[in-house]
Design a protein around this motif. Structure first.
Motif, mmCIF file in Angstrom:
data_model
loop_
_atom_site.group_PDB
_atom_site.id
_atom_site.type_symbol
_atom_site.label_atom_id
_atom_site.label_comp_id
_atom_site.label_asym_id
_atom_site.label_seq_id
_atom_site.Cartn_x
_atom_site.Cartn_y
_atom_site.Cartn_z
ATOM 1 N N MET A 1 20.752 38.439 28.417
ATOM 2 C CA MET A 1 20.319 38.435 27.201
ATOM 3 C C MET A 1 18.737 39.207 26.862
ATOM 4 N N LEU A 2 18.817 39.953 26.093
ATOM 5 C CA LEU A 2 17.604 40.737 25.679
ATOM 6 C C LEU A 2 17.199 39.923 24.574
ATOM 7 N N LEU A 3 16.118 39.165 24.324
ATOM 8 C CA LEU A 3 15.215 38.741 23.449
ATOM 9 C C LEU A 3 13.918 39.203 23.244
ATOM 10 N N SER A 4 13.627 39.525 21.958
ATOM 11 C CA SER A 4 12.210 40.001 21.631
ATOM 12 C C SER A 4 11.882 39.362 20.402
ATOM 13 N N VAL A 5 11.022 38.441 20.382
ATOM 14 C CA VAL A 5 10.561 37.602 19.461
ATOM 15 C C VAL A 5 8.958 37.949 19.076
ATOM 16 N N ASP A 6 8.692 38.375 17.884
ATOM 17 C CA ASP A 6 7.302 38.829 17.373
ATOM 18 C C ASP A 6 7.222 38.650 15.872
ATOM 19 N N ILE A 7 6.790 37.047 15.680
ATOM 20 C CA ILE A 7 6.908 36.733 14.312
ATOM 21 C C ILE A 7 5.752 36.005 13.765
ATOM 22 N N GLU A 8 5.324 35.930 12.331
ATOM 23 C CA GLU A 8 4.200 35.148 12.133
ATOM 24 C C GLU A 8 4.761 34.504 10.813
ATOM 25 N N LEU A 9 4.419 33.217 10.465
ATOM 26 C CA LEU A 9 4.709 32.496 9.375
ATOM 27 C C LEU A 9 3.940 31.395 9.178
ATOM 28 N N SER A 10 3.935 30.917 7.768
ATOM 29 C CA SER A 10 3.186 29.657 7.337
ATOM 30 C C SER A 10 4.089 28.753 6.534
ATOM 31 N N LEU A 11 3.676 27.390 6.944
ATOM 32 C CA LEU A 11 4.665 26.347 6.250
ATOM 33 C C LEU A 11 3.663 25.342 5.629
ATOM 34 N N LYS A 12 4.010 25.093 4.621
ATOM 35 C CA LYS A 12 2.935 23.897 3.790
ATOM 36 C C LYS A 12 3.822 22.630 3.533
ATOM 37 N N THR A 13 3.102 21.596 3.998
ATOM 38 C CA THR A 13 3.632 20.385 4.027
ATOM 39 C C THR A 13 2.699 19.209 3.174
ATOM 40 N N GLN A 15 1.532 15.452 3.392
ATOM 41 C CA GLN A 15 1.541 13.979 4.167
ATOM 42 C C GLN A 15 0.557 13.190 3.668
ATOM 43 N N ARG A 16 0.904 12.089 2.915
ATOM 44 C CA ARG A 16 0.025 10.874 2.354
ATOM 45 C C ARG A 16 -0.856 11.602 1.255
ATOM 46 N N ARG A 17 -0.263 12.344 0.412
ATOM 47 C CA ARG A 17 -0.886 13.132 -0.693
ATOM 48 C C ARG A 17 -1.770 14.292 -0.200
ATOM 49 N N GLN A 18 -1.700 14.667 1.263
ATOM 50 C CA GLN A 18 -2.694 15.604 1.666
ATOM 51 C C GLN A 18 -1.822 16.862 1.948
ATOM 52 N N ALA A 19 -2.255 17.982 1.385
ATOM 53 C CA ALA A 19 -1.460 19.371 1.604
ATOM 54 C C ALA A 19 -2.047 19.858 2.939
ATOM 55 N N ARG A 20 -1.009 20.139 3.838
ATOM 56 C CA ARG A 20 -1.282 20.755 5.140
ATOM 57 C C ARG A 20 -0.526 22.017 5.226
ATOM 58 N N GLU A 21 -1.188 22.804 6.185
ATOM 59 C CA GLU A 21 -0.487 24.129 6.158
ATOM 60 C C GLU A 21 -0.655 24.711 7.627
ATOM 61 N N PHE A 22 0.587 24.868 8.219
ATOM 62 C CA PHE A 22 0.861 25.265 9.719
ATOM 63 C C PHE A 22 1.224 26.866 9.769
ATOM 64 N N SER A 41 4.289 18.221 20.709
ATOM 65 C CA SER A 41 4.591 18.161 19.543
ATOM 66 C C SER A 41 3.672 18.745 18.704
ATOM 67 N N GLY A 42 4.057 19.715 17.649
ATOM 68 C CA GLY A 42 3.463 20.386 16.617
ATOM 69 C C GLY A 42 2.906 21.577 16.921
ATOM 70 N N SER A 43 3.417 22.190 18.007
ATOM 71 C CA SER A 43 2.865 23.563 18.744
ATOM 72 C C SER A 43 3.670 24.725 18.255
ATOM 73 N N GLY A 44 4.849 24.396 17.462
ATOM 74 C CA GLY A 44 5.478 25.487 16.851
ATOM 75 C C GLY A 44 6.855 25.654 17.525
ATOM 76 N N LYS A 45 7.402 24.939 18.494
ATOM 77 C CA LYS A 45 8.576 25.047 19.240
ATOM 78 C C LYS A 45 9.682 25.138 18.466
ATOM 79 N N SER A 46 10.285 24.044 17.717
ATOM 80 C CA SER A 46 11.275 24.003 16.735
ATOM 81 C C SER A 46 11.165 24.687 15.469
ATOM 82 N N VAL A 47 9.867 25.140 14.895
ATOM 83 C CA VAL A 47 9.891 26.270 13.871
ATOM 84 C C VAL A 47 10.294 27.660 14.315
ATOM 85 N N THR A 48 10.090 27.864 15.703
ATOM 86 C CA THR A 48 10.365 29.386 16.290
ATOM 87 C C THR A 48 12.017 29.171 16.508
ATOM 88 N N LEU A 49 12.470 28.160 16.871
ATOM 89 C CA LEU A 49 14.052 28.092 17.094
ATOM 90 C C LEU A 49 14.683 28.191 15.880
#
Length: 258
Positions: A1-13, A15-22, A41-49
């Protein structure tokens, strides 16, 4: 398998009426068939998948798999999920509670709203037999054990004839004895079908069992990418303490941050 990943993204959520950006910046490559993504947890693993699968669109960068470009912001390429030839086993398996095992496994083979064809049913039953759950074809997910549910999810992923299977912490909900058993089954399945996979975990035993390439995440970025198979072949089992030390550094940094 030849896999190359080079991505940037931002997610806004919110929680408890506070806006957070990852923010995520994931950059790694592998030519191996077993890639393990490790980190707290929270390091970006699932988001990458999810980005690899096309469930989330990055802001910029590229994702290339086996000579195909799945995403390239500069070239304006973003293949839809259905065109990426990717199987996905979610952490909770994502089985439809009202559908039978046969219907869940063959979900992608059905031309909705028409029922499954006879040929499709035969193909599904063959796959269920391979997984040792053909006798459960008419059962629903609530009647299955955790290991049986995972087999259904894996069968569904493989019935898509994927170029790669993505597994999001597939053993996290299992006790220790069942984890060992399912690791053996997953290794046997990978060898039988010769399909590459990318597996997320925070369990060092998964790293030892599967990692040809180990990608370590922390703080929403790749901290390290290690060619484990090459290192272990060169240095033997003595290499594992050093590999595990690199993994432990990610958790130490996360603990210090919190």
């Amino acid at each position: 398998m030849l896999l190359s990943v080079d991505i940037e993204l931002s997610l806004k959520t919110r929680q408890r009426r506070q806006a957070r950006e990852f923010s995520l910046h994931a950059r790694f490559e592998s030519a191996e068939d077993k890639v393990v993504i490790f980190g707290p947890s929270g390091s970006g693993k699932s988001v990458t998948l999810q980005a690899i699968a096309g469930l989330i669109k990055p802001k910029r960068g590229h994702i290339r798999l086996g000579g195909r470009t799945l995403f390239d912001s500069a070239a304006g390429i973003s293949l839809p999920t259905r065109s990426r030839r990717i199987g996905y086993v979610f952490q909770d398996y994502a089985l439809f509670p009202h559908l039978s095992v046969l219907e869940n496994a063959g979900y992608a083979l059905r031309a909705w709203p028409r029922p499954l064809s006879r040929e499709a049913k035969e193909r599904i039953l063959y796959m269920l037999d391979v997984f040792g759950i053909a006798e459960l074809a008419t059962s629903v997910p609530s009647e299955l054990s955790g290991g049986q549910q995972q087999r259904v999810a894996l069968a569904r992923a493989l019935l898509r004839d994927p170029e790669v299977v993505l597994l999001d912490e597939p053993f996290s909900a299992m006790d220790l004895l069942l984890r060992d058993k399912m690791r053996e089954e997953l290794a046997a399945i990978q060898a039988r079908f010769n399909v590459p996979f990318i597996l997320i975990t925070h369990d060092l035993e998964d790293v030892r069992a599967f990692a040809d390439t180990l990608v370590i995440f922390q703080h929403g970025a790749v901290a390290n990418a290690l060619p484990c198979r090459d290192i272990v072949q060169r240095e033997g089992v003595e290499a594992w303490p050093g590999i595990f030390a690199a993994c432990g550094g990610a958790f130490t940094a996360a603990a210090a941050r919190n």
